[in-house]
Design a protein around this motif. Sequence first.
Motif, PDB file in Angstrom:
ATOM      1  N   HIS A 261      28.565 -13.017  -3.579  1.00 14.61           N
ATOM      2  CA  HIS A 261      28.176 -13.989  -4.266  1.00 14.61           C
ATOM      3  C   HIS A 261      28.410 -15.548  -3.555  1.00 14.61           C
ATOM      4  O   HIS A 261      28.620 -16.571  -3.550  1.00 14.61           O
ATOM      5  N   PHE A 262      29.625 -15.310  -2.146  1.00 13.70           N
ATOM      6  CA  PHE A 262      29.906 -16.759  -1.543  1.00 13.70           C
ATOM      7  C   PHE A 262      28.540 -17.286  -1.232  1.00 13.70           C
ATOM      8  O   PHE A 262      28.602 -18.466  -1.467  1.00 13.70           O
ATOM      9  N   PRO A 263      27.972 -16.681  -0.712  1.00 12.28           N
ATOM     10  CA  PRO A 263      26.517 -17.861  -0.303  1.00 12.28           C
ATOM     11  C   PRO A 263      26.195 -18.456  -1.148  1.00 12.28           C
ATOM     12  O   PRO A 263      25.282 -19.292  -0.803  1.00 12.28           O
ATOM     13  N   LYS A 264      26.170 -17.606  -2.211  1.00 10.97           N
ATOM     14  CA  LYS A 264      25.373 -18.621  -3.354  1.00 10.97           C
ATOM     15  C   LYS A 264      26.492 -19.350  -3.851  1.00 10.97           C
ATOM     16  O   LYS A 264      25.817 -20.805  -4.392  1.00 10.97           O
ATOM     17  N   ASP A 265      27.652 -19.531  -4.072  1.00 14.53           N
ATOM     18  CA  ASP A 265      28.402 -20.215  -4.565  1.00 14.53           C
ATOM     19  C   ASP A 265      28.928 -21.581  -3.109  1.00 14.53           C
ATOM     20  O   ASP A 265      28.734 -22.997  -3.761  1.00 14.53           O
ATOM     21  N   PHE A 266      28.419 -21.130  -2.076  1.00 18.62           N
ATOM     22  CA  PHE A 266      28.308 -22.337  -1.016  1.00 18.62           C
ATOM     23  C   PHE A 266      26.427 -21.916  -0.018  1.00 18.62           C
ATOM     24  O   PHE A 266      27.066 -21.179   1.018  1.00 18.62           O
ATOM     25  N   PRO A 267      25.591 -22.548  -0.525  1.00 19.76           N
ATOM     26  CA  PRO A 267      23.940 -21.895  -0.529  1.00 19.76           C
ATOM     27  C   PRO A 267      24.123 -22.952   1.061  1.00 19.76           C
ATOM     28  O   PRO A 267      23.207 -22.059   2.181  1.00 19.76           O
ATOM     29  N   LYS A 268      25.165 -23.863   1.985  1.00 17.59           N
ATOM     30  CA  LYS A 268      25.619 -24.108   3.211  1.00 17.59           C
ATOM     31  C   LYS A 268      26.058 -23.678   4.185  1.00 17.59           C
ATOM     32  O   LYS A 268      25.756 -23.711   5.200  1.00 17.59           O
ATOM     33  N   VAL A 269      26.340 -22.147   3.649  1.00 18.07           N
ATOM     34  CA  VAL A 269      27.266 -21.742   4.635  1.00 18.07           C
ATOM     35  C   VAL A 269      26.506 -20.904   6.000  1.00 18.07           C
ATOM     36  O   VAL A 269      25.708 -20.852   6.000  1.00 18.07           O
ATOM     37  N   GLN A 270      26.716 -21.085   6.905  1.00 17.50           N
ATOM     38  CA  GLN A 270      26.834 -20.534   8.120  1.00 17.50           C
ATOM     39  C   GLN A 270      27.776 -19.042   8.138  1.00 17.50           C
ATOM     40  O   GLN A 270      28.783 -19.351   7.859  1.00 17.50           O
ATOM     41  N   THR A 271      26.695 -18.003   8.755  1.00 15.11           N
ATOM     42  CA  THR A 271      27.222 -16.454   8.595  1.00 15.11           C
ATOM     43  C   THR A 271      27.572 -16.126   9.365  1.00 15.11           C
ATOM     44  O   THR A 271      25.625 -16.110  10.504  1.00 15.11           O
ATOM     45  N   GLU A 272      27.600 -15.570  10.291  1.00 10.76           N
ATOM     46  CA  GLU A 272      28.142 -14.753  11.494  1.00 10.76           C
ATOM     47  C   GLU A 272      28.229 -13.028  11.678  1.00 10.76           C
ATOM     48  O   GLU A 272      29.231 -12.525  10.099  1.00 10.76           O
ATOM     49  N   LEU A 273      28.262 -12.217  12.041  1.00  2.78           N
ATOM     50  CA  LEU A 273      28.738 -11.286  11.655  1.00  2.78           C
ATOM     51  C   LEU A 273      29.530 -10.428  13.434  1.00  2.78           C
ATOM     52  O   LEU A 273      28.341 -10.826  14.421  1.00  2.78           O
ATOM     53  N   LEU A 274      30.467  -9.968  13.525  1.00  2.00           N
ATOM     54  CA  LEU A 274      31.259  -9.208  14.286  1.00  2.00           C
ATOM     55  C   LEU A 274      30.707  -7.738  14.039  1.00  2.00           C
ATOM     56  O   LEU A 274      31.114  -7.014  13.449  1.00  2.00           O
ATOM     57  N   ALA A 275      29.501  -7.714  14.502  1.00  2.00           N
ATOM     58  CA  ALA A 275      28.903  -5.965  14.814  1.00  2.00           C
ATOM     59  C   ALA A 275      28.990  -4.934  15.979  1.00  2.00           C
ATOM     60  O   ALA A 275      28.951  -3.746  15.630  1.00  2.00           O
ATOM     61  N   CYS A 276      30.801  -5.672  17.067  1.00  3.73           N
ATOM     62  CA  CYS A 276      30.637  -4.191  17.363  1.00  3.73           C
ATOM     63  C   CYS A 276      31.974  -4.391  17.741  1.00  3.73           C
ATOM     64  O   CYS A 276      33.355  -5.047  17.113  1.00  3.73           O
ATOM     65  N   ASN A 277      32.031  -2.352  17.773  1.00  2.00           N
ATOM     66  CA  ASN A 277      33.423  -2.128  17.376  1.00  2.00           C
ATOM     67  C   ASN A 277      34.486  -1.605  18.841  1.00  2.00           C
ATOM     68  O   ASN A 277      33.822  -1.104  19.343  1.00  2.00           O
ATOM     69  N   TYR A 278      35.346  -2.295  18.511  1.00  3.85           N
ATOM     70  CA  TYR A 278      35.842  -1.965  19.830  1.00  3.85           C
ATOM     71  C   TYR A 278      37.129  -1.049  20.070  1.00  3.85           C
ATOM     72  O   TYR A 278      37.009  -0.532  21.127  1.00  3.85           O
ATOM     73  N   ARG A 279      37.276  -0.108  19.008  1.00  2.00           N
ATOM     74  CA  ARG A 279      37.605   0.602  18.635  1.00  2.00           C
ATOM     75  C   ARG A 279      37.271   1.991  18.801  1.00  2.00           C
ATOM     76  O   ARG A 279      38.352   2.544  19.315  1.00  2.00           O
ATOM     77  N   SER A 280      36.409   2.718  17.847  1.00  2.71           N
ATOM     78  CA  SER A 280      35.786   3.607  18.290  1.00  2.71           C
ATOM     79  C   SER A 280      35.125   3.751  19.191  1.00  2.71           C
ATOM     80  O   SER A 280      33.909   3.424  19.844  1.00  2.71           O
ATOM     81  N   THR A 281      34.662   5.883  19.120  1.00  4.67           N
ATOM     82  CA  THR A 281      34.084   6.456  20.312  1.00  4.67           C
ATOM     83  C   THR A 281      32.674   6.148  19.345  1.00  4.67           C
ATOM     84  O   THR A 281      32.394   5.625  18.447  1.00  4.67           O
ATOM     85  N   LYS A 282      31.215   6.059  20.424  1.00  6.16           N
ATOM     86  CA  LYS A 282      29.619   6.195  19.529  1.00  6.16           C
ATOM     87  C   LYS A 282      29.567   7.244  18.557  1.00  6.16           C
ATOM     88  O   LYS A 282      28.898   6.782  17.464  1.00  6.16           O
ATOM     89  N   GLU A 283      30.387   7.790  18.616  1.00  3.99           N
ATOM     90  CA  GLU A 283      30.321   9.476  17.372  1.00  3.99           C
ATOM     91  C   GLU A 283      30.506   9.167  16.065  1.00  3.99           C
ATOM     92  O   GLU A 283      30.178   8.829  15.616  1.00  3.99           O
TER      93      GLU A 283
END
Length: 624
Positions: A261-283
């Motif tokens: 609900h955070f984007p609803k509470d703060f409609p002007k929010v900027q969202t970013e995704l840290l999508a790269c996993n540095y930890r694990s193997t691809k499998e």
Amino acid sequence: MERNTAQEKAIHHSKGPMMLLAGPGSGKTTTMIRRIRVLLAEQKVNPANILVVTFTKAAAREMKERFERLCEKEEEQQNYRQVTFGTFHGIFYGILRHAYGLTRKNILSEEQKYDMLREIVYAQKMELEDEKELLEGLAGEISEVKNSRIPLGHYYSRNCPDEVFRQIYTQYVSGCKRSRLLDFDDMLLYCYDLLDKRPDILAGWQKKFRYILVDEFQDINKLQYDIVKMLAAPDNNLFIVGDDDQSIYAFRGAKPEIMMHFPKDFPKVQTELLACNYRSTKEIVQAAEKVIAHNKRRFKKKIHTENEDGRTPLIRGFATGKEEELYVKDCILKAKEEGCPLEEIAVLYRTNSGAGSLLDTLLEYQIPFQMRDTLPNLYEHWIAGNFISYMKLAMGDRSRQEFLKVMNRPNRYISRNALEDSQVSFEALRWFYEGKEWLCDRIDKFEEDLKKMKVMTPYAAINYIRHGIGYEEYLKGYAAYRKLNMEDLYEVMEELAESARGYKTYEDWFRHITEYTQKLKEQAKTRVSGKSGVVISTLHSIKGLEFDRVFLMDVNEGTIPYHKAVTESAIEEERRLFYVGITRARKELSMLYAKERHEKKLEPSRFLTETGISEERGNRYEAG
């Protein structure tokens, strides 16, 4: 690269709200501390105006230390030490201290809390077997009512009759007020009330903390969130970091909906995704991704890794739980031979009690281990205590202390007043109840049962107590009153029977119990003094950590997902818990299950199918 773009945008974000969705192993802590540095060095924010909040003292301390290491120059460090790092409770206590002049003497310690609850419970004249579990359960429920601000009349207890809980809650709150003491949850409640009713005080703290960063935001509860929103207004320079897919503390009031609900509470929010996993193997990353995609209430995200390919995660079933444990033992010994440090191996369970049998195996083979949770000892469970008391009476012990523990389990309606001496005599009991034939019959049957048990093995005695004496029927009634799950109690009795199976006499079994308990105590000392050995943990306690090799144990229906999870939202939380377990592994992941335990057929977890990995076939449990 994409990950750098997302990180750089987060690090250089200027004003207003921002939500950083950070997948497992995506470098969120590094991103946070670099953002603080940019706020200070590039955006020239006063360090005294920055507040960094997380959930544990250890996490706050680690983040502060990492931040200070990032600031190379000594004069920078001196200046930057004005940044406030703390826990929610620590920050809110500071606000209350300024307003009311509180001292540590006004804070209710955990020991005081349990003493107060114990007195209230005894005043209710509740027949208690499991005092420790009940008090812990009640403390958790009181916390839940306060943090979620649930009207008491609308709350339904999981530990005792609803009306009894409401009386206990009311008396506990009154006791705290009379003593001018605040528990941890009161710090939040009182802080909210203070800021809500005193706009002048609120304005002062808003001016002080103009930039607020919250770590592990998925773990926040409603009351904490409401206070953070108040403090962040009106500028709303609120930077939150978390992963809704790792929200696993519903029992503490944390719900993924708050983050959703955070984007609803703060409609002007900027969202970013840290999508790269540095930890694990691809499998491992792919398996985790496939599992969590089955949840509906989540931010849709695609996690990837640029790490190299590795071994396909292993799914394997075993004929029995014992074979599953022996396989893990063999794997650990093999890994040790190959030079893998034991500290890089984690064995993970859904519940703390699940690890008990494995610990026995590790102690037997002298494999060092460290526990993330309290060391479980099956023999200290109250049901074990009852069985042991029956056995001692069968061996001839007639002490009042042992007799009291089981004389009404099942209920024989024998009064404490009938036990006049420190040693109990059945003959004296019959004289005491002369004229009450039905009660004398029960006393005769009790004595006869103990005579029969005298020549039994411990395994036979446990089954006789359960079925011949009627202890199991007694337990059903007690479980209904205390709202306990009878399945859990069956499990304890089955574990005890399994433990006793190989012993011919009570003395032999008692000797094993004493040795096992002593070894656990020695293990507990090394746990306090130093961290070494294989890590044994529940899934709840392992979040935030990572290991080269991870074993997920007992991945069966009824364990993960847990048998108490019946609603869709509860199943989704169980899936998130499984996801947390998978994503602890860097290089190797094994997901194991048993086809039978205590002569009861078991099914593999539905989550195993969701990984998209084929099960490895084979009946041998040997590693490799």
